[in-house]
Enzyme design. Structure first.
Site, PDB file in Angstrom:
ATOM      1  N   HIS A 283      45.224  24.023  34.165  1.00  0.00           N
ATOM      2  CA  HIS A 283      44.276  25.131  34.269  1.00  0.00           C
ATOM      3  C   HIS A 283      44.691  26.088  35.369  1.00  0.00           C
ATOM      4  CE1 HIS A 283      42.524  22.157  37.148  1.00  0.00           C
ATOM      5  NE2 HIS A 283      42.399  23.240  37.887  1.00  0.00           N
TER       6      HIS A 283
ATOM      7  N   ARG B 203      37.936  32.044  41.809  1.00  0.00           N
ATOM      8  CA  ARG B 203      36.593  31.980  42.391  1.00  0.00           C
ATOM      9  C   ARG B 203      35.794  33.183  41.904  1.00  0.00           C
ATOM     10  NH1 ARG B 203      40.052  30.012  46.259  1.00  0.00           N
ATOM     11  NH2 ARG B 203      39.510  27.904  46.961  1.00  0.00           N
TER      12      ARG B 203
ATOM     13  N   GLU C 257      39.578  27.763  34.967  1.00  0.00           N
ATOM     14  CA  GLU C 257      38.526  27.133  35.769  1.00  0.00           C
ATOM     15  C   GLU C 257      37.856  28.204  36.621  1.00  0.00           C
ATOM     16  OE1 GLU C 257      38.349  24.575  39.829  1.00  0.00           O
ATOM     17  OE2 GLU C 257      39.725  23.796  38.308  1.00  0.00           O
TER      18      GLU C 257
ATOM     19  N   ASN D 198      31.128  28.957  44.439  1.00  0.00           N
ATOM     20  CA  ASN D 198      30.680  28.332  45.682  1.00  0.00           C
ATOM     21  C   ASN D 198      29.255  28.788  45.965  1.00  0.00           C
ATOM     22  OD1 ASN D 198      33.081  26.849  46.607  1.00  0.00           O
ATOM     23  ND2 ASN D 198      33.994  28.882  46.540  1.00  0.00           N
TER      24      ASN D 198
ATOM     25  N   HIS E  93      47.811  38.154  37.380  1.00  0.00           N
ATOM     26  CA  HIS E  93      46.880  38.343  36.284  1.00  0.00           C
ATOM     27  C   HIS E  93      46.865  37.110  35.388  1.00  0.00           C
ATOM     28  CE1 HIS E  93      50.782  39.785  34.728  1.00  0.00           C
ATOM     29  NE2 HIS E  93      50.418  39.147  33.623  1.00  0.00           N
TER      30      HIS E  93
ATOM     31  N   GLU F   3      45.793  40.581  31.433  1.00  0.00           N
ATOM     32  CA  GLU F   3      46.727  41.275  30.568  1.00  0.00           C
ATOM     33  C   GLU F   3      46.488  40.843  29.132  1.00  0.00           C
ATOM     34  OE1 GLU F   3      51.535  42.013  30.092  1.00  0.00           O
ATOM     35  OE2 GLU F   3      50.842  40.191  31.092  1.00  0.00           O
TER      36      GLU F   3
END
Length: 127
Positions: A5, A9, A56, A60, A74, A122
């Site tokens: 993965h 964030r 992923e 937070n 990207h 992209e």
């Protein structure tokens, strides 16, 4: 070995999940809260987690603002009709930062869009 993965964030997990589901047609494969670390993970993708790479999204709970940074490039996604996808992005209220067209010195047709947090994606047309 294989790529599992890529993690980014995000500032608003629900907004990001909605973008990846509704604009880029990904599925939410797994979402889990981690109270001990005060974060939530959401895995997005086109196939099951065990079958290929996923994205992923990490949220937070302290609601920090993030700087994308100069090292980030990207995410690349293949699409069948890049022009229709870019129209969908604009209609959903998001940014197409490079209109679809050929890459200089190549026959590849590509475009760049931005997710709700400003991450570059992209799009590469594949028939």
């Amino acid at each position: 070995m294989k790529i599992l993965h890529t993690m980014i964030r995000v500032e608003d997990l629900d907004r990001s999940i909605k973008f990846y589901q509704e604009v880029l047609n990904m599925r939410l494969l797994k979402r889990k809260d981690y109270p001990h670390g005060e974060f939530t993970l959401a895995f997005m993708g086109y196939q099951e987690i065990s079958d290929g790479p996923t994205l992923e999204l990490t949220y937070n709970w302290d609601k920090r603002k993030y700087d994308i940074g100069s090292g980030y490039g990207h995410i690349a996604i293949s699409v069948i009709n890049i022009y229709e996808m870019c129209e969908k992005v604009v209609k959903a209220g998001f940014t197409v930062s490079r209109a679809p067209g050929p890459m200089k010195g190549s026959t590849s047709i590509l475009a760049f869009i931005e997710d709700p947090d400003g991450y570059k994606i992209e799009l590469i047309e594949r028939k």
